[in-house]
Design a protein around this motif. Structure first.
Motif, mmCIF file in Angstrom:
data_model
loop_
_atom_site.group_PDB
_atom_site.id
_atom_site.type_symbol
_atom_site.label_atom_id
_atom_site.label_comp_id
_atom_site.label_asym_id
_atom_site.label_seq_id
_atom_site.Cartn_x
_atom_site.Cartn_y
_atom_site.Cartn_z
ATOM 1 N N ARG A 58 0.622 -1.581 0.320
ATOM 2 C CA ARG A 58 0.479 -0.138 0.208
ATOM 3 C C ARG A 58 1.070 1.320 0.184
ATOM 4 N NH1 ARG A 58 -3.203 -3.033 4.476
ATOM 5 N NH2 ARG A 58 -4.378 -4.183 2.957
ATOM 6 N N TYR A 83 8.112 2.531 2.096
ATOM 7 C CA TYR A 83 9.243 3.170 3.250
ATOM 8 C C TYR A 83 11.122 3.047 3.227
ATOM 9 C CZ TYR A 83 5.675 5.599 6.280
ATOM 10 O OH TYR A 83 4.716 7.000 6.837
ATOM 11 N N LYS A 133 6.708 1.534 15.085
ATOM 12 C CA LYS A 133 5.428 2.092 15.439
ATOM 13 C C LYS A 133 5.459 3.336 13.949
ATOM 14 C CE LYS A 133 6.744 3.138 19.862
ATOM 15 N NZ LYS A 133 7.024 3.381 21.126
ATOM 16 N N ARG A 134 6.188 3.390 12.940
ATOM 17 C CA ARG A 134 6.191 4.218 11.773
ATOM 18 C C ARG A 134 5.269 3.770 10.921
ATOM 19 N NH1 ARG A 134 9.734 8.747 10.740
ATOM 20 N NH2 ARG A 134 7.909 9.695 9.879
ATOM 21 N N THR A 135 5.997 2.215 10.628
ATOM 22 C CA THR A 135 5.557 1.854 9.195
ATOM 23 C C THR A 135 4.767 0.995 9.183
ATOM 24 O OG1 THR A 135 8.142 1.101 9.106
ATOM 25 C CG2 THR A 135 6.674 -0.041 7.008
ATOM 26 N N PRO A 136 3.497 1.578 8.771
ATOM 27 C CA PRO A 136 2.144 1.435 8.231
ATOM 28 C C PRO A 136 1.913 0.108 8.057
ATOM 29 C CG PRO A 136 2.374 3.222 7.306
ATOM 30 C CD PRO A 136 3.588 2.611 7.311
ATOM 31 N N GLU A 137 0.653 -0.902 8.127
ATOM 32 C CA GLU A 137 0.434 -2.008 7.968
ATOM 33 C C GLU A 137 0.128 -1.676 6.533
ATOM 34 O OE1 GLU A 137 -3.086 -5.440 8.632
ATOM 35 O OE2 GLU A 137 -2.816 -3.625 10.087
ATOM 36 N N TYR A 180 2.619 -1.609 4.160
ATOM 37 C CA TYR A 180 3.319 -0.980 3.454
ATOM 38 C C TYR A 180 4.623 -1.882 3.479
ATOM 39 C CZ TYR A 180 1.223 3.814 3.865
ATOM 40 O OH TYR A 180 0.854 5.034 3.089
ATOM 41 N N CYS A 211 6.888 -6.409 3.950
ATOM 42 C CA CYS A 211 5.943 -5.822 4.396
ATOM 43 C C CYS A 211 5.768 -5.674 5.941
ATOM 44 C CB CYS A 211 5.227 -6.180 3.109
ATOM 45 S SG CYS A 211 4.465 -5.221 1.567
ATOM 46 N N ASN A 212 4.621 -4.791 6.019
ATOM 47 C CA ASN A 212 4.640 -5.087 7.250
ATOM 48 C C ASN A 212 3.518 -5.762 7.741
ATOM 49 O OD1 ASN A 212 3.205 -4.966 10.080
ATOM 50 N ND2 ASN A 212 2.990 -2.504 10.120
ATOM 51 N N GLY A 264 0.881 -6.830 9.854
ATOM 52 C CA GLY A 264 -0.091 -6.376 10.884
ATOM 53 C C GLY A 264 0.512 -6.740 12.714
ATOM 54 N N GLU A 322 1.728 6.449 -0.311
ATOM 55 C CA GLU A 322 2.965 7.017 0.393
ATOM 56 C C GLU A 322 4.394 6.906 -0.878
ATOM 57 O OE1 GLU A 322 4.042 8.613 3.926
ATOM 58 O OE2 GLU A 322 2.583 7.324 3.939
#
Length: 270
Positions: A56, A59, A87-91, A93, A115-116, A118, A183
């Motif tokens: 999605r 980073y 904390k900063r890398t969104p699920e 991403y 990828c994170n 989640g 992003e």
């Protein structure tokens, strides 16, 4: 027409009740399956942990190891790395980690990129195995990322610091290779003092004139397309007398020409 006897009526009512109960059970099953299908997350790639329909967002972290960190900087770096990973890398991403060393050719590919997936915290226990999701997050994403922390640090100073070449490789093997439409964020942890035989920011203040640099053959050779990425600069203050506003202005103009923009600047403690 003969009337049904009491026993026959009771039997008929029992049959109707069973049919009604069976129909109700079918409705519940169908509704449950439909709910799960409508609320199901896309499957994940077993290797990258990315959604099967693609990440999605993207980073990229570039860590400069051409100079050793002092004690305080190491502590700050450890906390910063943990924050970026957990904390900063969104699920959903993709997080790619590159290292900047003396030999940029040896560091052309990321040390690790995943990828994170989640933690499962936002999901329901009715539709997901929360324990399994948490274990996947910890063991397949966080741990592999943390294991690279030692590879991102150096104990000896390098003779050169090819920042421009590494940014170029990040553009090619990071953002362009994956071409993620969401992003894009580029986090650079460095002293931002490029130093190679062709161009060194240690020579004179004239080296900070970006328009003059961009007109040189080396400036043209090291230009890159970062595809609209937001850039964060985390300054390692090894040489504060050279890491001035003029130095920052050089990089702001460089990234602007690269199709990116500097959105945050912060010195790393120490």
């Amino acid at each position: 027409m003969a009337k049904l006897g009491r026993h026959a009526r009771r039997q008929r009512n029992t049959t109707i009740a069973w049919i009604a109960a069976l129909l109700l059970l079918i409705v519940v099953i169908v509704a449950s399956v439909g709910y799960k299908m409508l609320n199901a997350e896309p499957g994940l790639n077993k290797v990258t942990l990315c959604p099967n329909d693609g990440p999605r967002g993207h980073y990229v972290l570039l860590v400069d190891k051409t100079d050793p960190l002092n004690f305080t900087q190491k502590q700050a770096f450890s906390v910063t790395l943990k924050e970026i990973i957990e904390k900063r890398t969104p699920e959903g991403y993709l997080l790619s980690i590159f290292v900047l060393g003396e030999d940029f050719k040896a560091n052309a590919e990321p040390l690790v990129e995943l990828c994170n997936p989640g933690t499962g915290a936002a999901k329901s226990a009715m539709t997901a195995n929360l324990k399994k999701l948490r274990q996947q997050y910890e063991h397949k994403f966080v741990e592999p990322m943390r294991k690279q922390s030692e590879a991102l640090l150096s104990t000896t100073a390098a003779k050169t610091s090819p920042i421009l070449e590494m940014v170029q490789l990040v553009g090619i093997n990071g953002f362009r290779k994956h071409d993620i439409k969401g992003e894009r964020r580029f986090i650079v942890l460095s002293d931002m003092l490029h130093n190679t035989p062709q161009f060194s920011m240690f020579r004179s203040a004239a080296e900070y004139d970006y328009p003059a640099f961009a007109a040189t053959s080396y400036g043209k050779k090291t230009q890159v397309d970062l595809g609209g990425a937001d850039v964060e600069l985390l300054y390692l203050l090894h040489t504060p007398q050279l890491q001035t506003r003029r130095n920052l202005l050089f990089w702001e103009e460089y990234f602007k020409k690269s199709g990116a923009q500097v959105v945050a600047v912060q010195p790393l403690e120490g």
